[in-house]
Design a protein around this motif. Structure first.
Motif, short mmCIF file in Angstrom:
data_model
loop_
_atom_site.label_atom_id
_atom_site.label_comp_id
_atom_site.label_asym_id
_atom_site.label_seq_id
_atom_site.Cartn_x
_atom_site.Cartn_y
_atom_site.Cartn_z
N GLY A 252 28.98 54.82 54.64
CA GLY A 252 27.85 55.04 55.54
C GLY A 252 26.50 54.92 54.86
O GLY A 252 25.47 55.36 55.38
N MET A 253 26.49 54.30 53.66
CA MET A 253 25.23 54.19 52.92
C MET A 253 24.49 52.89 53.25
O MET A 253 23.31 52.75 52.96
CB MET A 253 25.51 54.22 51.41
CG MET A 253 26.00 55.60 50.94
SD MET A 253 26.97 55.49 49.41
CE MET A 253 25.78 54.89 48.28
N ALA A 254 25.19 51.92 53.80
CA ALA A 254 24.56 50.63 54.10
C ALA A 254 25.29 49.96 55.25
O ALA A 254 26.44 50.28 55.54
CB ALA A 254 24.60 49.74 52.86
N ASP A 255 24.59 49.02 55.91
CA ASP A 255 25.19 48.28 57.03
C ASP A 255 25.86 47.00 56.55
O ASP A 255 26.73 46.46 57.22
CB ASP A 255 24.11 47.89 58.04
CG ASP A 255 23.33 49.10 58.51
OD1 ASP A 255 23.96 50.00 59.09
OD2 ASP A 255 22.10 49.16 58.26
N ALA A 256 25.40 46.51 55.39
CA ALA A 256 25.92 45.24 54.88
C ALA A 256 25.78 45.26 53.37
O ALA A 256 25.16 46.17 52.81
CB ALA A 256 25.13 44.08 55.48
N ILE A 257 26.34 44.25 52.70
CA ILE A 257 26.16 44.16 51.25
C ILE A 257 25.74 42.74 50.87
O ILE A 257 25.95 41.78 51.64
CB ILE A 257 27.44 44.52 50.45
CG1 ILE A 257 28.56 43.48 50.68
CG2 ILE A 257 27.93 45.92 50.81
CD1 ILE A 257 29.66 43.56 49.63
N CYS A 258 25.18 42.62 49.69
CA CYS A 258 24.90 41.30 49.11
C CYS A 258 25.46 41.37 47.70
O CYS A 258 24.94 42.09 46.86
CB CYS A 258 23.39 41.06 49.12
SG CYS A 258 22.91 39.62 48.17
N ASP A 259 26.60 40.67 47.47
CA ASP A 259 27.27 40.81 46.19
C ASP A 259 27.98 39.50 45.82
O ASP A 259 28.07 38.59 46.64
CB ASP A 259 28.29 41.97 46.26
CG ASP A 259 28.75 42.43 44.88
OD1 ASP A 259 28.11 42.08 43.87
OD2 ASP A 259 29.78 43.16 44.81
N LEU A 260 28.48 39.45 44.59
CA LEU A 260 29.19 38.26 44.14
C LEU A 260 30.57 38.20 44.77
O LEU A 260 31.25 39.21 44.89
CB LEU A 260 29.37 38.29 42.63
CG LEU A 260 28.10 38.17 41.81
CD1 LEU A 260 28.45 38.24 40.34
CD2 LEU A 260 27.38 36.87 42.12
N VAL A 261 30.96 36.99 45.13
CA VAL A 261 32.29 36.77 45.66
C VAL A 261 32.93 35.67 44.83
O VAL A 261 32.34 34.61 44.63
CB VAL A 261 32.25 36.34 47.14
CG1 VAL A 261 33.65 36.12 47.67
CG2 VAL A 261 31.50 37.38 47.98
N SER A 262 34.12 35.98 44.33
CA SER A 262 34.83 34.96 43.57
C SER A 262 36.08 34.57 44.36
O SER A 262 36.09 33.59 45.10
CB SER A 262 35.12 35.53 42.19
OG SER A 262 35.93 34.68 41.48
N SER A 263 37.14 35.36 44.27
CA SER A 263 38.35 35.04 45.05
C SER A 263 38.24 35.55 46.49
O SER A 263 38.99 35.12 47.36
CB SER A 263 39.57 35.70 44.39
OG SER A 263 39.46 37.11 44.50
N GLY A 264 37.36 36.51 46.73
CA GLY A 264 37.25 37.11 48.06
C GLY A 264 38.09 38.38 48.21
O GLY A 264 38.04 39.05 49.25
N GLN A 265 38.84 38.71 47.16
CA GLN A 265 39.75 39.86 47.25
C GLN A 265 39.00 41.18 47.47
O GLN A 265 39.40 42.00 48.29
CB GLN A 265 40.58 39.94 45.96
CG GLN A 265 41.67 40.99 46.05
CD GLN A 265 42.49 41.05 44.77
OE1 GLN A 265 42.54 40.10 44.00
NE2 GLN A 265 43.14 42.18 44.55
N THR A 266 37.89 41.37 46.74
CA THR A 266 37.13 42.62 46.86
C THR A 266 36.64 42.81 48.29
O THR A 266 36.72 43.91 48.84
CB THR A 266 35.94 42.61 45.87
OG1 THR A 266 36.45 42.37 44.57
CG2 THR A 266 35.19 43.93 45.89
N LEU A 267 36.14 41.75 48.90
CA LEU A 267 35.67 41.85 50.29
C LEU A 267 36.83 42.24 51.20
O LEU A 267 36.71 43.15 52.02
CB LEU A 267 35.08 40.51 50.77
CG LEU A 267 33.76 40.06 50.14
CD1 LEU A 267 33.26 38.81 50.85
CD2 LEU A 267 32.71 41.17 50.21
N GLU A 268 37.95 41.54 51.03
CA GLU A 268 39.09 41.79 51.89
C GLU A 268 39.55 43.23 51.78
O GLU A 268 39.80 43.90 52.79
CB GLU A 268 40.20 40.83 51.49
CG GLU A 268 41.09 40.44 52.65
CD GLU A 268 42.18 39.48 52.19
OE1 GLU A 268 41.84 38.39 51.70
OE2 GLU A 268 43.36 39.86 52.32
#
Ligand code: PRP
Ligand code: ZN
Length: 297
Positions: A160-176
């Motif tokens: 609940g600290m943010a509505d979105a993020i801006c970060d590095l994506v490599s394989s996409g696993q962290t996002l998933e």
């Protein structure tokens, strides 16, 4: 005594391992002891300084290191930061290294309705790259709040600290894993060899030039493969047409089989499984793919 060329490298993370193996492939002999900050290269007057990636731009910009290997994401964020204080550019790019490819992306929680950058208006975005993000948002005429975090950015929406993020994506696993969906690409990043703008001695310059030349030779070789196979004479032309970027193959007789030849070629691009399966279906056999260590032209 010749002043040693000092290069800053990342201590931990993906880029650290890639940078070390690249320099080893370039013929630099060194041994990185545990957590040592400084490593002497044994066969060249070069020192390697292993530091946090965020520190590399400052060390190079301020002339404390003569050059370094850094991801363009960190470099460009630091460049924007330095530009706030100094008008002139503080580094020069020598060479992109074609490794550690990743993207700096904006991602939103699954289920959030997103219809382009305007959907970010008034939102709070967590990031470790506040200036690259601000630059992007300005260009998109979007005003949003930024929450600066050094790491674990992907957790911010769930907390609940943010509505979105801006970060590095490599394989996409962290996002998933964090139920986030990438929606915008801000930067395509890769590792890059840079140098400072301060003057260095002629010998140091020669070392830096040598390193850049050797890196190019290694990169060139990595993309290419040495391919050897047996081929029926009547299928030779169609087989060679399938091989990417092959110039003139070496063709030798195959003892004991007058209908076949031995073909040796260097491919100019990576060779993929489907290419090998295709040439096999056209009659090639005993196919060998060998890595090439160096190519000097
Ligand atoms: C980066 C980035 C993500 C992750 C993305 O972090 O911040 O967390 O990699 O990679 P993926 O798409 O393959 O999952 P990194 O591992 O560099 O560590 P850090 O966040 O601690 O800097
Ligand atoms: Zn991370």
């Amino acid at each position: 005594m010749i002043p040693r060329l000092r290069l800053a490298l990342q201590k931990k993370g993906r880029l650290a391992q890639d940078s070390i193996s690249l320099l080893e492939r370039c013929g630099l002999q060194f041994y990185v002891k545990g957590n040592a900050l400084l490593t002497h290269v044994q066969n060249f007057p070069i020192d390697l300084l292993f530091v946090r990636d965020d520190d590399i731009p400052t060390l190079v910009f301020d002339g404390l290191c003569d050059g370094g290997i850094i991801g363009s994401n960190v470099l460009l964020e630091a460049e924007l930061e330095a530009a706030l204080r100094f008008p002139q550019k503080k580094y020069q790019s020598i060479l992109p290294l074609d490794n550690c490819h990743c993207r700096l992306m904006i991602a939103v929680p699954e289920g959030m309705s997103y219809a382009g950058p305007a959907s970010l208006e008034g939102k709070r975005i967590a990031t470790s790259y506040p200036l690259l993000l601000a630059d992007y948002l300005t260009k998109q005429h979007v005003s949003a709040q930024t929450l600066f975090l050094h790491g674990s950015v992907e957790v911010a929406p769930r907390m609940g600290m943010a509505d979105a993020i801006c970060d590095l994506v490599s394989s996409g696993q962290t996002l998933e894993e964090n139920k986030l969906v990438a929606v915008e690409t801000i930067l395509e990043s890769q590792a890059i060899l840079i140098r400072g703008v301060h003057s260095i001695s002629e010998q140091q310059q020669e070392l830096l030039d040598m390193l850049a030349r050797r890196i190019q030779a290694v990169q060139h070789a990595l993309k290419r493969k040495y391919i050897a196979f047996h081929a029926p004479k009547n299928a030779l032309e169609s087989i060679c047409q399938e091989l990417p970027g092959v110039e003139s193959p070496t063709i030798l007789p195959l003892p004991g089989d007058p209908d076949k030849v031995v073909v040796h070629v260097v491919s100019a691009e990576g060779v993929f499984w489907n290419t090998l399966e295709t040439i096999q279906s056209l009659g090639a056999s005993s196919i060998l793919i060998l890595p090439i260590e160096k190519i000097l032209e």
